[in-house]
Design an enzyme around this catalytic site. Structure first.
Site, PDB file in Angstrom:
ATOM      1  CE  LYS A   1      78.004  -6.512  47.073  1.00  0.00           C
ATOM      2  NZ  LYS A   1      78.834  -6.045  45.950  1.00  0.00           N
TER       3      LYS A   1
ATOM      4  CD  GLN B   1      81.714  -3.725  45.984  1.00  0.00           C
ATOM      5  OE1 GLN B   1      81.344  -4.893  45.988  1.00  0.00           O
ATOM      6  NE2 GLN B   1      80.845  -2.728  45.898  1.00  0.00           N
TER       7      GLN B   1
ATOM      8  CG  ASP C   1      79.249  -8.540  40.618  1.00  0.00           C
ATOM      9  OD1 ASP C   1      78.093  -8.540  41.091  1.00  0.00           O
ATOM     10  OD2 ASP C   1      80.242  -8.131  41.249  1.00  0.00           O
TER      11      ASP C   1
HETATM   12  N1  GUN Z   1      79.894  -1.519  43.013  1.00  0.00           N
HETATM   13  C1  GUN Z   1      78.646  -1.034  43.127  1.00  0.00           C
HETATM   14  N2  GUN Z   1      77.755  -2.029  42.918  1.00  0.00           N
HETATM   15  C2  GUN Z   1      78.464  -3.143  42.674  1.00  0.00           C
HETATM   16  C3  GUN Z   1      78.097  -4.483  42.393  1.00  0.00           C
HETATM   17  O1  GUN Z   1      76.932  -4.870  42.308  1.00  0.00           O
HETATM   18  N3  GUN Z   1      79.128  -5.341  42.220  1.00  0.00           N
HETATM   19  C4  GUN Z   1      80.408  -4.947  42.293  1.00  0.00           C
HETATM   20  N4  GUN Z   1      81.348  -5.862  42.105  1.00  0.00           N
HETATM   21  N5  GUN Z   1      80.784  -3.723  42.543  1.00  0.00           N
HETATM   22  C5  GUN Z   1      79.804  -2.830  42.728  1.00  0.00           C
END
Ligand code: GUN
Length: 281
Positions: free
Chosen positions: A53, A97, A120
C-alpha cells in the site's frame, strides 16, 4: 450451443489505469494527500499488505506514514495514537490494518478513526451509512469489486448475486453494495446448506472465504460472472477460492488470482485517500 471460454477480468490492467489517473490528479494538487497506516502486532501478511500500500502511495505521489505498534500495545495506547492522527493536518486518511490483537476491542478502535479520515469505511457510523444506501466512505475491496463489474459492462440491477463469505471487510459490505445497486443478494457462509444449489442460480458470484477450490465448475451457471477474492498459497503458488482452470471453460467472466481483485483493493485505497483529501482541503 458451443461453450465459450470465460473472459478473464484483467484487474491488474484496470488498476494500473486508475493509478495513472490518480497520479495525474495528485500532481496537480497544491498539497500532498497523506495516509497513515497502523499495524499492531507481527502478522506477516499485514506487513506485506501495508508495504504494498505504501509503495503504491509513493508511486502516485501520496505521502504515507507507517506506525508499527508491538503486539502488547494496550487499547488506550492505540486509541491515543488514532486521536493524535485525527488532529494531524498532513494526514487525510487513517488505516488500521486488520487483524489487531484480541485484547483490543476492534469495533472501538476502528470507530475512533475520525469519519472524515476513515479511508477503509470501517467506522461503525460509515458502516451504518452504507446500510442506509449512503456510500460516503466504503471499504476498498468491495469498492474494487463493483468497479470491476462496471468496467466489464455488467448491469447489476435485477441480477442474482451470491456472496460467499460474511466477513466485515469483504462479504458483508460487498453484499450491501450489490443490494444498493438493486441486485437480489444471497449471502452464504460456512453453515450454509446446499451451497452449490444456491451458487448455481447466481448471475454474479463473489467468493471471499480463504479456501482453495471452494467454488467448483459444477457450482457455477454457464455465463456467470465469478469474482474471486481469495488469496491462498498452495505449493508455493498463489491461488484463489475458485477452481479457475475448470470454471473458466463455463463462466462468462472470471477474475484471476493474482491479478484480479488484489490490485483493485490498493487502487481503491488510493482513490479513497484522494477523496478524503478533497473533502478536507
Ligand atoms: N485486512 C485485510 N484487508 C484489509 C483492508 O482492506 N483494510 C484493512 N485496514 N485491513 C485489512
Amino acid at each position: 450451443m458451443m461453450k465459450m471460454p470465460a473472459k478473464i477480468i484483467d484487474g491488474k490492467e484496470i488498476a494500473r489505469k486508475i493509478r495513472e489517473e490518480i497520479k495525474k490528479e495528485v500532481a496537480a494538487l497544491e498539497k500532498k494527500p497523506g495516509l497513515a497506516a497502523i499495524i499492531v502486532g507481527d502478522n506477516p501478511a499485514s506487513k506485506v499488505y501495508v508495504g504494498m500500500k505504501r509503495k503504491t502511495c509513493e508511486e502516485v505521489g501520496i505521502y504515507s506514514e507507517e506506525f508499527k505498534l508491538p503486539e502488547e500495545t494496550s487499547e488506550e495506547e492505540l486509541l491515543e495514537l488514532v486521536r493524535k492522527l485525527n488532529k494531524e493536518d498532513k494526514i487525510h486518511a487513517i488505516l488500521l490494518q486488520l487483524p489487531i490483537p484480541k485484547h483490543i476491542n476492534e469495533e472501538k478502535a476502528l470507530s475512533a478513526i475520525a469519519l472524515e479520515k476513515d479511508v477503509d469505511g470501517f467506522n461503525s457510523v460509515n458502516i451504518g451509512k452504507l446500510v442506509r444506501g449512503n456510500e460516503a466512505s466504503v471499504p476498498c475491496t468491495p469498492k474494487g469489486i463493483i468497479r470491476l463489474l462496471e468496467e466489464i459492462g455488467i448491469e447489476i440491477t435485477g441480477k442474482n448475486a451470491v456472496v460467499v463469505g460474511r466477513s466485515n471487510i469483504v462479504g458483508k459490505p460487498t453484499a450491501l453494495m450489490l443490494l444498493n445497486r438493486n441486485a437480489t443478494v444471497t449471502v452464504c457462509h460456512s453453515k450454509t446448506k446446499y451451497l452449490g444449489e444456491i451458487t448455481k442460480k447466481a448471475d454474479i458470484i463473489v467468493v471471499a472465504v480463504g479456501k482453495p477450490n471452494m467454488i467448483t465448475e459444477s457450482m457455477v451457471k454457464e455465463g456467470a460472472v465469478v469474482i474471486d477474492v481469495g488469496i491462498n498459497k498452495v505449493d508455493g503458488k498463489l491461488v484463489g477460492d475458485a477452481d479457475f482452470e475448470n470454471i473458466k471453460e463455463k463462466a462468462g467472466w472470471i477474475t484471476p488470482v493474482p491479478g484480479g481483485v488484489g490490485p483493485m483493493t490498493i487502487a481503491m485505497l488510493l482513490e479513497n485517500t484522494l477523496q478524503r483529501y478533497k473533502e478536507a482541503e
